[in-house]
Design a protein around this motif. Structure first.
Motif, PDB file in Angstrom:
ATOM      1  N   VAL A   1       1.099  -1.080   0.084  1.00 49.62           N
ATOM      2  CA  VAL A   1       0.113   0.216  -0.219  1.00 49.62           C
ATOM      3  C   VAL A   1       0.902   1.089  -0.053  1.00 49.62           C
ATOM      4  O   VAL A   1       0.305   2.653  -0.572  1.00 49.62           O
ATOM      5  CB  VAL A   1      -1.004  -0.359   1.326  1.00 49.62           C
ATOM      6  CG1 VAL A   1      -1.914   1.513   1.162  1.00 49.62           C
ATOM      7  CG2 VAL A   1      -1.755  -0.886   1.501  1.00 49.62           C
ATOM      8  N   LEU A   2       1.841   0.637   1.024  1.00 60.62           N
ATOM      9  CA  LEU A   2       2.628   2.631   1.293  1.00 60.62           C
ATOM     10  C   LEU A   2       3.989   2.806   0.145  1.00 60.62           C
ATOM     11  O   LEU A   2       5.406   3.376  -0.311  1.00 60.62           O
ATOM     12  CB  LEU A   2       2.611   2.603   2.315  1.00 60.62           C
ATOM     13  CG  LEU A   2       1.233   2.645   3.139  1.00 60.62           C
ATOM     14  CD1 LEU A   2       1.620   3.315   4.699  1.00 60.62           C
ATOM     15  CD2 LEU A   2       1.264   4.185   2.822  1.00 60.62           C
ATOM     16  N   ASP A   3       4.142   1.846  -0.352  1.00 62.64           N
ATOM     17  CA  ASP A   3       5.765   1.277  -1.072  1.00 62.64           C
ATOM     18  C   ASP A   3       6.840   0.947  -0.480  1.00 62.64           C
ATOM     19  O   ASP A   3       8.116   1.815  -1.081  1.00 62.64           O
ATOM     20  CB  ASP A   3       5.552   2.198  -2.454  1.00 62.64           C
ATOM     21  CG  ASP A   3       5.676   1.764  -3.437  1.00 62.64           C
ATOM     22  OD1 ASP A   3       5.104   0.380  -4.448  1.00 62.64           O
ATOM     23  OD2 ASP A   3       5.296   2.271  -5.047  1.00 62.64           O
ATOM     24  N   ASN A   4       6.617   0.565   1.013  1.00 64.05           N
ATOM     25  CA  ASN A   4       7.388   0.640   1.767  1.00 64.05           C
ATOM     26  C   ASN A   4       7.501  -0.974   2.354  1.00 64.05           C
ATOM     27  O   ASN A   4       8.627  -0.794   3.106  1.00 64.05           O
ATOM     28  CB  ASN A   4       7.471   1.659   2.737  1.00 64.05           C
ATOM     29  CG  ASN A   4       7.067   2.212   3.179  1.00 64.05           C
ATOM     30  OD1 ASN A   4       5.390   0.912   3.360  1.00 64.05           O
ATOM     31  ND2 ASN A   4       6.655   3.464   4.297  1.00 64.05           N
ATOM     32  N   GLY A   5       6.599  -1.199   1.717  1.00 68.84           N
ATOM     33  CA  GLY A   5       6.936  -2.715   2.920  1.00 68.84           C
ATOM     34  C   GLY A   5       6.211  -3.195   4.580  1.00 68.84           C
ATOM     35  O   GLY A   5       5.963  -3.972   5.093  1.00 68.84           O
ATOM     36  N   GLU A   6       5.629  -1.630   4.879  1.00 66.80           N
ATOM     37  CA  GLU A   6       5.001  -1.222   6.076  1.00 66.80           C
ATOM     38  C   GLU A   6       3.622  -1.375   5.920  1.00 66.80           C
ATOM     39  O   GLU A   6       2.954  -2.017   7.280  1.00 66.80           O
ATOM     40  CB  GLU A   6       5.742  -0.050   6.638  1.00 66.80           C
ATOM     41  CG  GLU A   6       6.875   0.445   7.321  1.00 66.80           C
ATOM     42  CD  GLU A   6       7.873   1.910   7.691  1.00 66.80           C
ATOM     43  OE1 GLU A   6       6.156   2.104   7.966  1.00 66.80           O
ATOM     44  OE2 GLU A   6       8.415   1.881   7.888  1.00 66.80           O
TER      45      GLU A   6
END
Length: 418
Positions: free
Chosen positions: A90-95
């Protein structure tokens, strides 16, 4: 004092700005001149060593005299789509990641902020896959975007279709952070959730929930605010308190029923056509009481972030319907003192102490502010005396003889010949 009420003692990614410069314009170069490449003898300086502002394509690469340039404007970044393995980052950072286990009603409107949704949630620790019972819920009236659970869910639910079942992995940043939940979730723990979106209800702006539902949901939001207050996450707890207050705002007709016990047509509609009964007045009193507690808690949270003007507004909202609310009077006195209005603070605290003579907290604050005000008055008197003594000791201005025997006054910085 309510058992649930908060007490005083506890409770980069760098982006490059867009530019409108054309490809033929170049910013002034203040650095040392760079050597010209071979083949560019005496002609226009090459800008190839400068980073391009846009992607530029030439229609004719062999024409050195005239190069027709076609500027290609990059398209907006598309919305994230599931990867080949089916996971949506969702956030393009894996979080915050989502995987659809059971597809829902694709094409139907998805929930938005402010919608009431029914969900079933099973929470596990990602590392151990142990179920966290205290955070696993089945809620029929969760309001999206109101921090009813944790931030990650408020971000995920609007991406789900009705009847969808999804696996959601949430980093600690969007769950319970470095604090965790003692005895349930360790610090910095990521959560692995199974989320069922059972139904969605869109509310019209003029729609008012029945009073029994507002009491139930509003009280739950107040308790959630107390939870975040205990974690010292004041911004989130303020959001919860304000959401609760929206639900707990009694209508004029409901407030009128406290005095007249006559519920008008509007209130009849909220009661879903039920006949008026003595229980109706009790429900309104319960709603007003919970709202007063919530406003008091909101004021305390606002004081924690030094928002004394907001806190003053909150306690005054309590005193409109409960003028003898001692806790509201106590906090109003403290707020006024913080704002430098000691005399008004003392008056308010005296009123509170009259209502509860044995309240040690009010007596202590009253003594502290009274002593402080007394010192201020002594300082003001001393300053006033010094001002008077200075005026008396100053020699009177007398006319003096200027040139040609005329009188002159020099006390004002100018000489006036009379």
């Amino acid at each position: 004092m309510s058992d649930h009420e908060v007490v005083d003692e506890k409770p980069e990614v760098e982006s490059t700005p867009k530019t409108t410069e054309t490809a033929t314009e170049a910013p002034e170069d203040t650095t040392a001149a760079t050597p010209k490449p071979e083949g560019n003898d005496g002609g226009e300086e090459s800008g190839d060593d400068m980073p391009p502002l846009e992607d530029i394509k030439y229609d004719d690469e062999t024409d050195d005299a005239v190069k027709k340039k076609r500027i290609v404007i990059p398209e907006d970044k598309p919305k994230p789509k599931p990867a080949e393995d089916g996971w949506l980052d969702v956030l393009d950072n894996g979080e915050l990641r989502k995987f659809v286990l059971t597809p829902g009603a694709v094409g139907q409107p998805r929930p938005e902020r402010g919608c009431i949704v029914a969900i079933k949630l099973v929470v596990k620790l990602e590392e151990t896959q142990a179920v966290v019972e205290s955070e696993s819920h089945e809620l029929t009236d969760m309001i999206v975007g109101d921090s009813d659970l944790f931030q990650g869910l408020d971000l995920i639910i609007p991406l789900m279709d009705q009847k969808e079942v999804a696996r959601v992995v949430v980093s600690s940043r969007f769950a319970y952070g470095k604090t965790g939940i003692p005895g349930a979730i360790p610090p910095d723990a990521s959560l692995d959730c199974e989320l069922h979106l059972l139904s969605v209800q869109w509310l019209d702006e003029e729609f008012v929930l029945p009073i029994v539902d507002r009491i139930r949901i509003g009280n739950r939001k107040k308790e959630r605010g107390n939870f975040w207050f205990g974690r010292q996450e004041y911004s989130t707890c303020i959001q919860c308190y304000k959401s609760a207050i929206k639900l707990l705002d009694a209508t004029d007709e409901e407030l009128e029923s406290l005095d007249t016990n006559e519920l008008k047509e509007h209130f009849d509609q909220q009661m879903k056509g039920e006949k008026k009964s003595p229980e109706d007045e009790e429900r309104v009193k319960e709603l007003v009481d919970i709202r007063g507690v919530t406003y008091n808690n909101l004021a305390m949270a606002q004081m924690k972030i030094d928002d004394f003007s907001g806190a003053l507004t909150s306690v005054e909202a309590v005193l409109v319907t409960q003028p003898n609310n001692v806790k509201a009077l106590f906090r109003k006195g403290r707020i006024l003192a913080e704002k430098g209005e000691l005399e008004d603070a003392i008056k308010v605290l005296k009123t509170g102490l009259t209502l509860e003579p044995d309240n040690k907290a009010i007596a202590q604050e009253l003594n502290k502010y009274s002593a402080k005000r007394k010192k201020e008055l002594v300082t003001e008197r001393d300053l006033y005396k010094r001002m008077l003594q200075t005026d008396k000791s100053s020699p009177p201005t007398t006319p003096s003889k200027g040139l040609w025997g005329r009188s002159s006054v020099t006390g004002l910085g100018v000489e006036c010949n009379c």
